[in-house]
Design an enzyme around this catalytic site. Structure first.
Site, mmCIF file in Angstrom:
data_model
loop_
_atom_site.group_PDB
_atom_site.id
_atom_site.type_symbol
_atom_site.label_atom_id
_atom_site.label_comp_id
_atom_site.label_asym_id
_atom_site.label_seq_id
_atom_site.Cartn_x
_atom_site.Cartn_y
_atom_site.Cartn_z
ATOM 1 C CB CYS A 142 -0.913 -0.013 1.226
ATOM 2 S SG CYS A 142 -1.866 1.499 1.436
ATOM 3 C CB CYS B 85 -5.632 4.789 -3.828
ATOM 4 S SG CYS B 85 -4.878 3.229 -4.332
#
Length: 264
Positions: A68, A205
């Site tokens: 991530c 994101c």
């Protein structure tokens, strides 16, 4: 902590020594916004003989994530506070990620390069063909489907249905993070992401923003090595480095914030 609103619980597992078998249940409990702390995901910082530290990343539903981008930026700052290391090589399931402390809150990371690329991926929804880019960063890759779409002027209920349809589409065997974007200038985009594992829209994101930048460059829609992305949670910057007109490195730059420390 959070990186542009993408929030995480971070645990120093070098000290805590929690068994990996317990990670999924802890992730589901602590990330529950009603009954736990609440977060998009959880990160267990571990030691590793091949790198400075290891990132064990789990989504809020208890599923393990390959990596991530915003989470790595938060982990880099967390590791700086715990280990006093301004630069790190972090082992993730998608490969090694290099990080650099720019100042107290801003961190820069080198994202994994694409391992799978399809810049002409077409999907039919309600009789309309939508063409975007399917990109996996790292190996095994983090799957993203990047689509230029006017999400800001779409009914929210219909947007959810569309995002869920794309996220679970059979063309994506691992599922996919859905990155809607809208060009607002030559090197500027507005972006909204529906995240796999969170099963909802998130405020930003990092890896998805990297994929959007790669998609725009490959489709010759930007002519700069820098993309500025405005997300609901804040601003992210992608810097691309080239070799023989091919992308060599993808850097993600953005702010991090410590929300609170505590014992659970």
């Amino acid at each position: 902590m959070h990186g542009c609103g993408n929030d995480f619980v971070l645990i120093d597992n070098i000290s805590e020594k929690i068994k990996e078998v317990d990670f999924p249940a802890i992730a589901k409990n602590l990330c529950d916004r009603k009954k736990g702390i609440g977060a998009d995901g959880i990160i267990f910082m571990d030691i590793d003989s091949t790198c400075d530290i290891k990132m064990n990343f789990y989504n809020s539903d208890g599923s393990r994530g390959e990596m991530c981008g915003n989470g790595v930026r938060c982990l880099a700052r967390f590791a700086y506070h715990v280990l006093n290391l301004p630069k790190l090589n972090i082992l993730t399931d998608a490969g090694i990620v290099k990080t650099e402390r720019i100042d107290e809150t801003k961190y820069k990371i080198l994202l994994n390069n694409p391992s799978i690329e399809d810049y002409n991926c077409s999907i039919n929804y309600k009789g309309v063909n939508y063409t975007g880019s399917y990109i996996e960063l790292g190996e095994p890759g983090i799957p993203h489907f990047c689509l230029e779409f006017d999400f800001e002027n779409t009914n929210i209920d219909e947007l959810y249905k569309f995002a869920e349809f794309l996220r679970h589409n059979s063309k994506f065997p691992k599922g996919a993070n859905i990155n809607f974007f809208k060009l607002t200038g030559q090197n500027n985009v507005d972006e909204l992401t529906y995240e796999r594992g969170v099963e909802d829209f998130t405020l930003s994101c990092g890896t998805g923003t990297g994929c959007v930048a790669v998609s725009l460059f490959k489709n010759k829609l930007i002519n700069s090595n820098t993309l500025n992305a405005k997300t609901p949670g804040g601003d992210l910057t992608i810097e691309l480095e080239f070799k023989s007109n091919n992308i060599k490195n993808i850097y993600l730059i953005g702010e991090t914030e410590i929300v609170f420390h505590g014992n659970y």
